[in-house]
Scaffold this motif. Structure first.
Motif, PDB file in Angstrom:
ATOM      1  N   LYS A 279       0.829  -1.191   0.000  1.00 60.04           N
ATOM      2  CA  LYS A 279       0.000   0.000   0.000  1.00 60.04           C
ATOM      3  C   LYS A 279       0.870   1.250   0.000  1.00 60.04           C
TER       4      LYS A 279
ATOM      5  N   GLU B  51       1.811   1.856  -5.204  1.00 59.50           N
ATOM      6  CA  GLU B  51       1.090   1.308  -6.356  1.00 59.50           C
ATOM      7  C   GLU B  51       1.852   1.506  -7.668  1.00 59.50           C
TER       8      GLU B  51
ATOM      9  N   ASP C 156       4.497  -1.142  -7.970  1.00 58.85           N
ATOM     10  CA  ASP C 156       3.910  -2.445  -8.279  1.00 58.85           C
ATOM     11  C   ASP C 156       3.434  -2.508  -9.730  1.00 58.85           C
TER      12      ASP C 156
END
Length: 424
Positions: free
Chosen positions: A157, A160, A163
């Protein structure tokens, strides 16, 4: 390092790239998908007497000069006869620059390719689809760990963006086919994409059937165990640190990396790949069948006809992490083929260096191109020789040799089944 006459003044100029080690003093390449925080690359202009000056900024190459560059080549990427520049870098991928003919460059990366990202390690430039235009094959790192995390929808978290870049960065090797408006990745690009942790690569027509094949060296560090560090990298390391040194992280990484290549591995026990071209419609890995798969950690690759029998041989280097030694394997090509071939050696001439010369083959149904470039593969150098597999063609109409200076020489109906030495 790559050398060529980029400003058409008759001497060889140099582009020298540098790579910077990650984890150095606790720093990490930031961002990991577009790092520009390494040691500076430099364009060195030759005054004709072996004296060089730094021309990086004046040539328009300063904005990305701090890439972690592994390979670079001057090559005519847009077909306008002058030599453009491509660089392949760790933690960013490929960058492409157009030469205006006077040694001044424009960054064309975003206009020439749709997807440039990857852990770029090396490249090879050749005509992979037989259309007479140069194409590019960039190799990097593919990661099953990163793909698994994406499939499971796992991430951290607040990170993002990091990722989201896992997939493009770990796609692996990218095949870019050249055209009038830049480069595109064909549907069969996936055939040659995922080989593991790739290092050196090269291209040649192994079976003399008239299309270009590929060889890729793979494997990072194989230890005493298959326990792999890749999971820790994608679940922890990629989220930590910045480009600046960090004493706490330096202490942490020094401990976790201590057994790498001995107690545990990082992309270890990977096999090399030999991709045979299926008549310009795709590629098949035949390394096991042709005894060139190897499970050792491989690095440099050179493809050259060592015994001058018309069949391209393989030179590949093993890296032994435990002994910290390298070992050269020379593999003689013994593929039984009925394909014809022709070759051309291009010597250096005063004010006419072989580097950057283009050789175009013309037959009744072929219009292939080769260019003599430097800086491809990985810490290695290929000979100044153009080799063409001819398949069933019994004769060559002509070979046209062109230099960036505009000079050209045409060899009419050169005999097949032998090498010719160009004399000017």
């Amino acid at each position: 390092m790559t050398a060529a006459d980029i400003d058409l003044d008759g001497d060889l100029d140099l582009f020298v790239g540098q790579w910077k080690q990650p984890y150095l003093r606790g720093s990490m390449p930031t961002p990991y998908y577009d790092a520009n925080d390494g040691y500076p690359d430099t364009l060195l202009l030759n005054n004709g007497m072996g004296q060089f000056t730094d021309g990086t900024e004046a040539a328009g190459l300063s904005a990305k000069r701090n890439r972690r560059t592994y390979s670079a080549s001057f090559a005519d990427l847009d077909g306008d006869q002058d030599l453009d520049l491509l660089t392949v870098s760790d933690f960013s991928g490929i960058d492409l620059y157009r030469n205006n003919g006077h040694g001044e460059f424009t960054d064309m990366t975003d206009r020439w390719v749709k997807q440039r990202h990857g852990f770029g390690m090396s490249h090879t430039v050749n005509d992979f689809d037989g259309d007479g235009a140069l194409d590019i094959y960039m190799v990097g790192m593919s990661s099953t760990t990163a793909r698994r995390l994406d499939q499971l929808g796992l991430g951290r978290k607040g990170f993002e963006k990091l990722d989201a870049m896992r997939a493009p960065m770990t796609y692996g090797n990218r095949l870019y086919i050249g055209g009038k408006t830049g480069f595109h990745q064909p549907d069969y690009s996936s055939d040659v994409a995922r080989t593991g942790w790739s290092w050196g690569c090269s291209s040649a027509d192994f079976d003399n059937d008239g299309d270009m094949d590929l060889y890729v060296a793979n494997g990072h560090l194989s230890g005493n165990s298959s326990l792999d560090y890749c999971t820790r990298f994608w679940c922890h390391d990629v989220y930590t640190g910045t480009s600046k040194p960090n004493e706490t992280l330096d202490t942490f990484f020094s401990g976790t990396l201590q057994g790498l290549g001995s107690n545990y591995s990082w992309n270890g026990f990977e096999h090399n790949h030999l991709f045979l071209n299926r008549d310009n419609t795709g590629f098949s890995n035949t390394a096991f069948l042709l005894s060139t798969a190897f499970e050792f950690d491989a690095r440099s690759v050179v493809l050259a006809d060592v015994d001058v029998d018309g069949r391209t041989d393989l030179l590949v280097v093993q890296y032994d992490a435990k002994a910290r030694q390298q070992r050269l394997f020379v593999m003689r090509n013994q593929i039984q083929t009925k394909g014809n071939w022709v070759g051309l050696h291009i010597p250096n001439q005063p004010d006419l260096p072989a580097n950057g010369a283009t050789v175009q083959l013309h037959t009744r149904n072929r219009n292939d191109v080769r260019q003599l470039i430097t800086g491809d593969s990985f810490t290695s150098q290929h000979p100044a020789t153009a080799h063409f597999g001819l398949g069933e063609n019994q004769m060559v109409d002509k070979l046209v040799i062109r230099w960036p200076s505009g000079k050209s020489v045409t060899l009419t109906q050169p005999a097949v089944g032998q090498y010719h030495r160009l004399k000017i």
